[in-house]
Every structure is written in C-alpha cells, then in structure tokens.
Design a protein around this motif. Structure first.
Motif, PDB file in Angstrom:
ATOM      1  N   GLY A 196       0.787  -1.228   0.000  1.00 19.56           N
ATOM      2  CA  GLY A 196       0.000   0.000   0.000  1.00 19.56           C
ATOM      3  C   GLY A 196       0.817   1.275   0.000  1.00 19.56           C
ATOM      4  N   MET A 197       2.048   1.218  -0.523  1.00 22.34           N
ATOM      5  CA  MET A 197       2.890   2.408  -0.548  1.00 22.34           C
ATOM      6  C   MET A 197       3.801   2.370  -1.773  1.00 22.34           C
ATOM      7  N   ARG A 198       4.035   3.544  -2.344  1.00 15.54           N
ATOM      8  CA  ARG A 198       5.006   3.731  -3.418  1.00 15.54           C
ATOM      9  C   ARG A 198       5.999   4.793  -2.968  1.00 15.54           C
ATOM     10  N   ALA A 199       7.181   4.777  -3.561  1.00 15.59           N
ATOM     11  CA  ALA A 199       8.171   5.802  -3.242  1.00 15.59           C
ATOM     12  C   ALA A 199       9.117   5.966  -4.418  1.00 15.59           C
ATOM     13  N   ALA A 200       9.663   7.167  -4.547  1.00 16.95           N
ATOM     14  CA  ALA A 200      10.583   7.462  -5.640  1.00 16.95           C
ATOM     15  C   ALA A 200      11.578   8.518  -5.195  1.00 16.95           C
ATOM     16  N   ILE A 201      12.739   8.466  -5.802  1.00 19.39           N
ATOM     17  CA  ILE A 201      13.706   9.550  -5.680  1.00 19.39           C
ATOM     18  C   ILE A 201      13.754  10.240  -7.033  1.00 19.39           C
ATOM     19  N   TYR A 210       7.731  18.210 -13.429  1.00 18.49           N
ATOM     20  CA  TYR A 210       7.416  16.789 -13.494  1.00 18.49           C
ATOM     21  C   TYR A 210       6.318  16.535 -12.461  1.00 18.49           C
ATOM     22  N   THR A 211       5.253  15.857 -12.862  1.00 19.12           N
ATOM     23  CA  THR A 211       4.123  15.635 -11.956  1.00 19.12           C
ATOM     24  C   THR A 211       4.266  14.312 -11.233  1.00 19.12           C
ATOM     25  N   TYR A 212       4.233  14.373  -9.910  1.00 22.47           N
ATOM     26  CA  TYR A 212       4.249  13.175  -9.077  1.00 22.47           C
ATOM     27  C   TYR A 212       2.971  13.153  -8.252  1.00 22.47           C
ATOM     28  N   SER A 213       2.269  12.038  -8.294  1.00 24.05           N
ATOM     29  CA  SER A 213       1.060  11.884  -7.496  1.00 24.05           C
ATOM     30  C   SER A 213       1.420  11.144  -6.211  1.00 24.05           C
ATOM     31  N   GLY A 214       1.295  11.825  -5.066  1.00 21.17           N
ATOM     32  CA  GLY A 214       1.699  11.197  -3.825  1.00 21.17           C
ATOM     33  C   GLY A 214       1.238  11.975  -2.609  1.00 21.17           C
ATOM     34  N   ASN A 215       1.861  11.648  -1.458  1.00 25.41           N
ATOM     35  CA  ASN A 215       1.461  12.265  -0.190  1.00 25.41           C
ATOM     36  C   ASN A 215       2.451  13.296   0.317  1.00 25.41           C
ATOM     37  N   TYR A 216       3.740  13.076   0.046  1.00 22.05           N
ATOM     38  CA  TYR A 216       4.694  14.109   0.435  1.00 22.05           C
ATOM     39  C   TYR A 216       5.893  14.136  -0.492  1.00 22.05           C
ATOM     40  N   VAL A 217       6.547  15.287  -0.505  1.00 20.91           N
ATOM     41  CA  VAL A 217       7.805  15.473  -1.225  1.00 20.91           C
ATOM     42  C   VAL A 217       8.778  16.129  -0.253  1.00 20.91           C
ATOM     43  N   LEU A 218       9.958  15.528  -0.105  1.00 20.44           N
ATOM     44  CA  LEU A 218      10.988  16.037   0.789  1.00 20.44           C
ATOM     45  C   LEU A 218      12.211  16.422  -0.032  1.00 20.44           C
ATOM     46  N   VAL A 219      12.675  17.662   0.102  1.00 24.88           N
ATOM     47  CA  VAL A 219      13.861  18.116  -0.624  1.00 24.88           C
ATOM     48  C   VAL A 219      15.094  17.525   0.058  1.00 24.88           C
ATOM     49  N   GLY A 254      19.045  27.331 -13.140  1.00 20.05           N
ATOM     50  CA  GLY A 254      20.422  27.265 -12.672  1.00 20.05           C
ATOM     51  C   GLY A 254      20.647  26.349 -11.492  1.00 20.05           C
ATOM     52  N   ASP A 255      19.594  25.704 -10.988  1.00 24.37           N
ATOM     53  CA  ASP A 255      19.702  24.820  -9.826  1.00 24.37           C
ATOM     54  C   ASP A 255      19.433  23.379 -10.219  1.00 24.37           C
ATOM     55  N   SER A 256      19.698  22.484  -9.290  1.00 22.60           N
ATOM     56  CA  SER A 256      19.302  21.086  -9.419  1.00 22.60           C
ATOM     57  C   SER A 256      18.481  20.712  -8.195  1.00 22.60           C
ATOM     58  N   CYS A 257      17.696  19.678  -8.342  1.00 19.73           N
ATOM     59  CA  CYS A 257      16.780  19.256  -7.273  1.00 19.73           C
ATOM     60  C   CYS A 257      16.824  17.744  -7.155  1.00 19.73           C
ATOM     61  N   LEU A 258      17.003  17.265  -5.911  1.00 17.12           N
ATOM     62  CA  LEU A 258      16.882  15.838  -5.611  1.00 17.12           C
ATOM     63  C   LEU A 258      15.870  15.716  -4.486  1.00 17.12           C
ATOM     64  N   ALA A 259      14.825  14.930  -4.703  1.00 22.39           N
ATOM     65  CA  ALA A 259      13.729  14.857  -3.736  1.00 22.39           C
ATOM     66  C   ALA A 259      13.293  13.419  -3.515  1.00 22.39           C
ATOM     67  N   LEU A 260      12.840  13.146  -2.300  1.00 18.13           N
ATOM     68  CA  LEU A 260      12.207  11.883  -1.945  1.00 18.13           C
ATOM     69  C   LEU A 260      10.706  12.100  -1.960  1.00 18.13           C
ATOM     70  N   ALA A 261       9.981  11.233  -2.654  1.00 19.64           N
ATOM     71  CA  ALA A 261       8.530  11.354  -2.741  1.00 19.64           C
ATOM     72  C   ALA A 261       7.895  10.032  -2.327  1.00 19.64           C
ATOM     73  N   VAL A 262       6.870  10.107  -1.490  1.00 18.57           N
ATOM     74  CA  VAL A 262       6.212   8.917  -0.952  1.00 18.57           C
ATOM     75  C   VAL A 262       4.714   9.048  -1.147  1.00 18.57           C
ATOM     76  N   SER A 263       4.088   7.915  -1.477  1.00 21.34           N
ATOM     77  CA  SER A 263       2.655   7.916  -1.739  1.00 21.34           C
ATOM     78  C   SER A 263       2.003   6.670  -1.175  1.00 21.34           C
ATOM     79  N   PHE A 264       0.810   6.825  -0.608  1.00 19.41           N
ATOM     80  CA  PHE A 264      -0.009   5.677  -0.275  1.00 19.41           C
ATOM     81  C   PHE A 264      -0.646   5.155  -1.555  1.00 19.41           C
ATOM     82  N   GLY A 265      -0.860   3.844  -1.616  1.00 19.87           N
ATOM     83  CA  GLY A 265      -1.462   3.236  -2.789  1.00 19.87           C
ATOM     84  C   GLY A 265      -0.436   2.446  -3.579  1.00 19.87           C
ATOM     85  N   ALA A 266      -0.912   1.435  -4.313  1.00 17.54           N
ATOM     86  CA  ALA A 266      -0.031   0.604  -5.129  1.00 17.54           C
ATOM     87  C   ALA A 266       0.316   1.315  -6.425  1.00 17.54           C
ATOM     88  N   ARG A 267       1.248   0.739  -7.185  1.00 20.97           N
ATOM     89  CA  ARG A 267       1.664   1.323  -8.458  1.00 20.97           C
ATOM     90  C   ARG A 267       0.492   1.388  -9.415  1.00 20.97           C
TER      91      ARG A 267
END
Length: 267
Positions: A196-201, A210-219, A254-267
């Motif tokens: 019941g969870m998905r996650a991506a970096i 870029y659109t991410y469907s989830g519950n939180y995004v952490l920089v 001029g910047d770069s971004c690396l984020a952790l994104a977590v979502s409830f629900g299956a793929r």
C-alpha cells in the motif's frame, strides 16, 4: 489530533506562541497572501526547525519518552507523522506491520534488529514485518500504510528492509534512474504492491515541472520548485489528507533538485 489552518490554507503544527519567538519559522511559506490556491491542500515544514525547536510544536504521546506529530491521517489508520525520541536511549516495544512502513531519519539514529539507521537514511519495512526499537534518539519522518500493531506480533515474518542512504554522493549513479522527461530522472523504489505504498527519488535539472502523485515530497539536496514555490534542503511539503495529490516538481533556473517522494497506494 486536529490542527487549525492558518491564513492561506497552510496547516500550522506549532504551539500558539508569538512568531517572533520562533526564530526560523517551522512552517516555511505559511501566511503568504500570494499563495497559489492549490497550496491550500498542503503544509510546508522546515524539518531542521522541528529538530531544533521541538517544543514549539504540538505533539501527542505515542509511547513513554516517544512523542508524535501527526501531519496527515489519524493514529488508528494510515498516516504521516514525525516521531521524536525525547531521551538518548528511546525504545518502542515489538510491533507488527501489516502494510509498508517508511522511516526517514531527520536527525538522530534508530536501532532495530536489522541495524542502526542514521541521518539521511530512509528505510521501508514490507508488509508482514515487525521490529522492536532500542537505543534510539532524535527525529524521524514516518509514513504508515497501516498503523503499527502491538497485539499481532506472532504474525511477524522474516523480512529485509529496503534501505537507502540519501546522503551518499554516488546515490544517483548507484541506483537505476529512468529518464522520464528531458532533464528528469526517477528511481522507483522496489516496494511490494500489497504494502500500500510507493516511493521514488526524483532528480531534476529542468524548469519544466514533473508531476508526481503522492502524499509528500521532501527536498534532499539542492533546491526544488514544488507547486511553483522554491524550497531548500530538508523542507517537507505534505498533503493534509491521506489521499494522494499531484505535485509539480521542477528545478529553479540554474539549480538542481533531488527529492524523496512517498505515496499511499499501489503502483
């Protein structure tokens, strides 16, 4: 535990004390009258401020010497929260996870039967797992697809957590990132669908969202534009509800971004 929103629709988890007494505001961007309407669905927290000024926030007791700040959902169902071990040798008794648990170490260290997790480590315990926490201190961002169960410990199976050190300089070379659009690469963590969870970096150098469907995004590193607002490292953008929502993630020019994104629900 309920929290009243402040002006602009941003949820306020701090105690009712004068803003001047807070120093760095724990809710980055709150009270901005120019906020886009979509931002009313999220709260923005500076996790460094939570760790530096925990007494400024509204906590509930989870276990002796362990406090919880619930950000979305409720304690008896799926929810997102920050956990604070208020003593240097904090512990939580053996408990079972019927669905996936995610833990990100904000500041401190957590120990269980699988090892010790330090600053910047994120790990995911699969459905059927369980553990007891010992010799732990500090602050942790948690997502529970189901609440921890202290009664069904006989159901615990052997398991291996998915563990990533987000401070690893070679992170984006070590894992298999997919090119999803120009300037955007995504590593989808290998989590079990039934958990019941998905996650991506997400790594982006593009100003095109870029659109991410989830519950939180952490920089994690760099600076990230999330829903049109720029946020620095260790800033969390979290939905107020447990239903996933869309986040527009980009890198400021001029910047770069690396984020952790977590979502409830299956793929």
């Amino acid at each position: 535990m309920e929290h009243a929103p402040v002006e602009g629709g941003c949820m306020d988890y701090r105690r009712s004390i004068p803003v001047a007494a807070l120093g760095l505001m724990g809710l980055a961007g709150c009270g901005d009258g120019n906020r886009a309407p979509a931002r009313s669905a999220v709260a923005v927290l500076d996790l460094d401020d939570v760790a530096a000024n925990p007494d400024d926030y509204e906590w509930v007791e989870f276990r002796p010497n362990v406090m919880k700040l619930i950000l979305a959902g409720a304690e008896d169902t799926e929810h997102i929260a920050i956990l604070w071990y208020t003593v240097p040798d904090g512990s939580v008794g053996l408990h079972y996870h019927s669905r996936t648990e995610s833990v990100y170490v904000i500041d401190g260290a957590q120990t269980d039967g699988k090892g010790t997790y330090s600053n910047g480590t994120v790990y995911f315990n699969p459905p059927g797992s369980g553990h007891a926490i010992s010799e732990s201190s500090g602050f942790f961002l948690l997502a529970y697809a189901a609440p921890p169960d202290f009664a069904e410990t006989d159901s615990i199976e052997e398991y291996t957590p998915v563990r990533i050190d987000t401070n690893d300089d070679a992170l984006t070379d070590t894992y298999s990132f997919d090119d999803v659009q120009a300037g955007v690469r995504v590593f989808s963590l290998p989590l079990e669908d039934e958990g019941g969870m998905r996650a991506a970096i997400i790594e982006t150098t593009s100003s095109e969202p870029y659109t991410y469907s989830g519950n939180y995004v952490l920089v994690l590193t760099g600076r990230c534009s999330i829903d049109g607002e720029t946020h620095a490292e260790n800033v969390l953008v979290v939905g107020k509800e447990v239903a996933p929502r869309d986040y527009a993630i980009a890198a400021p020019p001029g910047d770069s971004c690396l984020a952790l994104a977590v979502s409830f629900g299956a793929r």
